[in-house]
Design a protein around this motif. Structure first.
Motif, PDB file in Angstrom:
ATOM      1  N   LYS A  33       0.830  -1.212   0.000  1.00  0.00           N
ATOM      2  CA  LYS A  33       0.000   0.000   0.000  1.00  0.00           C
ATOM      3  C   LYS A  33       0.862   1.259   0.000  1.00  0.00           C
ATOM      4  O   LYS A  33       0.503   2.260  -0.621  1.00  0.00           O
ATOM      5  CB  LYS A  33      -0.957   0.003   1.193  1.00  0.00           C
ATOM      6  CG  LYS A  33      -2.000  -1.090   1.162  1.00  0.00           C
ATOM      7  CD  LYS A  33      -2.876  -1.024  -0.067  1.00  0.00           C
ATOM      8  CE  LYS A  33      -4.042  -0.113   0.146  1.00  0.00           C
ATOM      9  NZ  LYS A  33      -4.979  -0.106  -0.986  1.00  0.00           N
ATOM     10  N   ALA A  34       1.992   1.234   0.699  1.00  0.00           N
ATOM     11  CA  ALA A  34       2.898   2.393   0.716  1.00  0.00           C
ATOM     12  C   ALA A  34       3.429   2.676  -0.687  1.00  0.00           C
ATOM     13  O   ALA A  34       3.605   3.831  -1.068  1.00  0.00           O
ATOM     14  CB  ALA A  34       4.041   2.165   1.699  1.00  0.00           C
ATOM     15  N   LYS A  35       3.656   1.608  -1.447  1.00  0.00           N
ATOM     16  CA  LYS A  35       4.148   1.756  -2.814  1.00  0.00           C
ATOM     17  C   LYS A  35       3.110   2.437  -3.706  1.00  0.00           C
ATOM     18  O   LYS A  35       3.461   3.173  -4.621  1.00  0.00           O
ATOM     19  CB  LYS A  35       4.514   0.381  -3.361  1.00  0.00           C
ATOM     20  CG  LYS A  35       5.090   0.385  -4.757  1.00  0.00           C
ATOM     21  CD  LYS A  35       5.428  -1.009  -5.213  1.00  0.00           C
ATOM     22  CE  LYS A  35       4.146  -1.682  -5.651  1.00  0.00           C
ATOM     23  NZ  LYS A  35       4.356  -2.927  -6.393  1.00  0.00           N
ATOM     24  N   GLU A  36       1.832   2.191  -3.414  1.00  0.00           N
ATOM     25  CA  GLU A  36       0.752   2.734  -4.239  1.00  0.00           C
ATOM     26  C   GLU A  36       0.383   4.170  -3.894  1.00  0.00           C
ATOM     27  O   GLU A  36      -0.355   4.805  -4.637  1.00  0.00           O
ATOM     28  CB  GLU A  36      -0.516   1.883  -4.080  1.00  0.00           C
ATOM     29  CG  GLU A  36      -0.421   0.507  -4.646  1.00  0.00           C
ATOM     30  CD  GLU A  36      -1.710  -0.272  -4.450  1.00  0.00           C
ATOM     31  OE1 GLU A  36      -2.583   0.173  -3.678  1.00  0.00           O
ATOM     32  OE2 GLU A  36      -1.832  -1.331  -5.070  1.00  0.00           O
ATOM     33  N   THR A  37       0.821   4.676  -2.742  1.00  0.00           N
ATOM     34  CA  THR A  37       0.411   5.997  -2.276  1.00  0.00           C
ATOM     35  C   THR A  37       1.600   6.943  -2.236  1.00  0.00           C
ATOM     36  O   THR A  37       2.724   6.558  -2.523  1.00  0.00           O
ATOM     37  CB  THR A  37      -0.219   5.898  -0.871  1.00  0.00           C
ATOM     38  OG1 THR A  37       0.730   5.314   0.024  1.00  0.00           O
ATOM     39  CG2 THR A  37      -1.473   5.042  -0.892  1.00  0.00           C
ATOM     40  N   ALA A  38       1.324   8.179  -1.841  1.00  0.00           N
ATOM     41  CA  ALA A  38       2.389   9.179  -1.741  1.00  0.00           C
ATOM     42  C   ALA A  38       2.109  10.084  -0.546  1.00  0.00           C
ATOM     43  O   ALA A  38       0.996  10.114  -0.008  1.00  0.00           O
ATOM     44  CB  ALA A  38       2.464  10.010  -3.021  1.00  0.00           C
ATOM     45  N   GLY A  39       3.126  10.803  -0.131  1.00  0.00           N
ATOM     46  CA  GLY A  39       2.977  11.801   0.924  1.00  0.00           C
ATOM     47  C   GLY A  39       2.664  11.200   2.278  1.00  0.00           C
ATOM     48  O   GLY A  39       3.212  10.175   2.673  1.00  0.00           O
ATOM     49  N   THR A  40       1.750  11.863   2.990  1.00  0.00           N
ATOM     50  CA  THR A  40       1.409  11.469   4.352  1.00  0.00           C
ATOM     51  C   THR A  40       0.826  10.061   4.411  1.00  0.00           C
ATOM     52  O   THR A  40       1.141   9.298   5.318  1.00  0.00           O
ATOM     53  CB  THR A  40       0.403  12.466   4.964  1.00  0.00           C
ATOM     54  OG1 THR A  40       0.968  13.771   4.896  1.00  0.00           O
ATOM     55  CG2 THR A  40       0.085  12.120   6.401  1.00  0.00           C
ATOM     56  N   LEU A  41       0.006   9.728   3.445  1.00  0.00           N
ATOM     57  CA  LEU A  41      -0.600   8.394   3.435  1.00  0.00           C
ATOM     58  C   LEU A  41       0.462   7.304   3.296  1.00  0.00           C
ATOM     59  O   LEU A  41       0.412   6.282   3.979  1.00  0.00           O
ATOM     60  CB  LEU A  41      -1.634   8.285   2.312  1.00  0.00           C
ATOM     61  CG  LEU A  41      -2.554   7.078   2.343  1.00  0.00           C
ATOM     62  CD1 LEU A  41      -3.269   6.959   3.690  1.00  0.00           C
ATOM     63  CD2 LEU A  41      -3.564   7.155   1.220  1.00  0.00           C
ATOM     64  N   SER A  42       1.434   7.540   2.460  1.00  0.00           N
ATOM     65  CA  SER A  42       2.537   6.589   2.307  1.00  0.00           C
ATOM     66  C   SER A  42       3.316   6.460   3.614  1.00  0.00           C
ATOM     67  O   SER A  42       3.702   5.365   4.016  1.00  0.00           O
ATOM     68  CB  SER A  42       3.470   7.033   1.183  1.00  0.00           C
ATOM     69  OG  SER A  42       4.520   6.108   1.030  1.00  0.00           O
ATOM     70  N   THR A  43       3.520   7.584   4.294  1.00  0.00           N
ATOM     71  CA  THR A  43       4.221   7.566   5.584  1.00  0.00           C
ATOM     72  C   THR A  43       3.442   6.769   6.619  1.00  0.00           C
ATOM     73  O   THR A  43       4.029   6.002   7.406  1.00  0.00           O
ATOM     74  CB  THR A  43       4.461   9.003   6.082  1.00  0.00           C
ATOM     75  OG1 THR A  43       5.201   9.716   5.088  1.00  0.00           O
ATOM     76  CG2 THR A  43       5.224   9.026   7.394  1.00  0.00           C
ATOM     77  N   LEU A  44       2.124   6.904   6.627  1.00  0.00           N
ATOM     78  CA  LEU A  44       1.294   6.127   7.559  1.00  0.00           C
ATOM     79  C   LEU A  44       1.386   4.629   7.266  1.00  0.00           C
ATOM     80  O   LEU A  44       1.483   3.816   8.187  1.00  0.00           O
ATOM     81  CB  LEU A  44      -0.158   6.603   7.501  1.00  0.00           C
ATOM     82  CG  LEU A  44      -0.425   7.987   8.079  1.00  0.00           C
ATOM     83  CD1 LEU A  44      -1.862   8.407   7.797  1.00  0.00           C
ATOM     84  CD2 LEU A  44      -0.131   8.013   9.572  1.00  0.00           C
ATOM     85  N   TRP A  45       1.361   4.264   5.983  1.00  0.00           N
ATOM     86  CA  TRP A  45       1.502   2.851   5.634  1.00  0.00           C
ATOM     87  C   TRP A  45       2.868   2.324   6.058  1.00  0.00           C
ATOM     88  O   TRP A  45       2.988   1.186   6.519  1.00  0.00           O
ATOM     89  CB  TRP A  45       1.276   2.628   4.138  1.00  0.00           C
ATOM     90  CG  TRP A  45      -0.157   2.626   3.751  1.00  0.00           C
ATOM     91  CD1 TRP A  45      -0.806   3.553   2.992  1.00  0.00           C
ATOM     92  CD2 TRP A  45      -1.153   1.660   4.115  1.00  0.00           C
ATOM     93  NE1 TRP A  45      -2.140   3.228   2.857  1.00  0.00           N
ATOM     94  CE2 TRP A  45      -2.372   2.070   3.540  1.00  0.00           C
ATOM     95  CE3 TRP A  45      -1.121   0.487   4.878  1.00  0.00           C
ATOM     96  CZ2 TRP A  45      -3.551   1.337   3.694  1.00  0.00           C
ATOM     97  CZ3 TRP A  45      -2.302  -0.234   5.037  1.00  0.00           C
ATOM     98  CH2 TRP A  45      -3.494   0.190   4.448  1.00  0.00           C
ATOM     99  N   MET A  46       3.904   3.150   5.925  1.00  0.00           N
ATOM    100  CA  MET A  46       5.240   2.719   6.361  1.00  0.00           C
ATOM    101  C   MET A  46       5.294   2.577   7.881  1.00  0.00           C
ATOM    102  O   MET A  46       5.977   1.693   8.400  1.00  0.00           O
ATOM    103  CB  MET A  46       6.315   3.703   5.868  1.00  0.00           C
ATOM    104  CG  MET A  46       6.610   3.579   4.389  1.00  0.00           C
ATOM    105  SD  MET A  46       7.041   1.897   3.858  1.00  0.00           S
ATOM    106  CE  MET A  46       8.545   1.618   4.766  1.00  0.00           C
ATOM    107  N   GLY A  47       4.557   3.434   8.607  1.00  0.00           N
ATOM    108  CA  GLY A  47       4.460   3.272  10.056  1.00  0.00           C
ATOM    109  C   GLY A  47       3.824   1.938  10.413  1.00  0.00           C
ATOM    110  O   GLY A  47       4.283   1.219  11.308  1.00  0.00           O
ATOM    111  N   GLY A  48       2.751   1.582   9.693  1.00  0.00           N
ATOM    112  CA  GLY A  48       2.123   0.281   9.889  1.00  0.00           C
ATOM    113  C   GLY A  48       3.074  -0.855   9.570  1.00  0.00           C
ATOM    114  O   GLY A  48       3.096  -1.882  10.258  1.00  0.00           O
TER     115      GLY A  48
END
Length: 108
Positions: free
Chosen positions: A22-37
């Motif tokens: 999911k982090a690969k599919e998103t950008a910005g804050t949302l990508s950062t949240l997925w990386m936190g997960g």
């Protein structure tokens, strides 16, 4: 109890693989949240694997952990990421499940 911890550890492995996708599919804050997960799931997965290996053989525990993670990740890939679910993928997924069950039965 340690078999249950091992299966939960494998499910957290599915979680970190899914978060990575999911982090690969998103950008910005949302990508950062997925990386936190991703990092949370990674940490929990490794800790539970560590706890399970205190009483289970490391080879068996690692094989089951990666197997549960692989099976779960393929299922999530099919259901969430719309990856193909052709005969051979499902066939080999089934053999992987059979192998994990077999390891459980032959382990003390």
């Amino acid at each position: 109890m340690n078999w249950l911890l091992l299966i939960i550890a494998g499910l957290f492995e599915v979680g970190f693989a899914t978060c990575l996708g999911k982090a690969k599919e998103t950008a910005g804050t949302l990508s950062t949240l997925w990386m936190g997960g991703f990092f949370i799931c990674l940490t929990l997965s490794m800790y539970l694997l560590y706890k399970a290996t205190q009483t289970l053989p490391i080879g068996t525990a690692y094989a089951v952990w990666t197997g549960v993670g692989a099976i779960g990740t393929v299922v999530v890939g099919i259901l969430v990421f719309k990856e193909p679910a052709d005969f051979w993928r499902l066939f080999f997924l089934t053999t992987l499940v059979a192998s994990i069950v077999g390891l459980k039965f032959v382990s003390s």
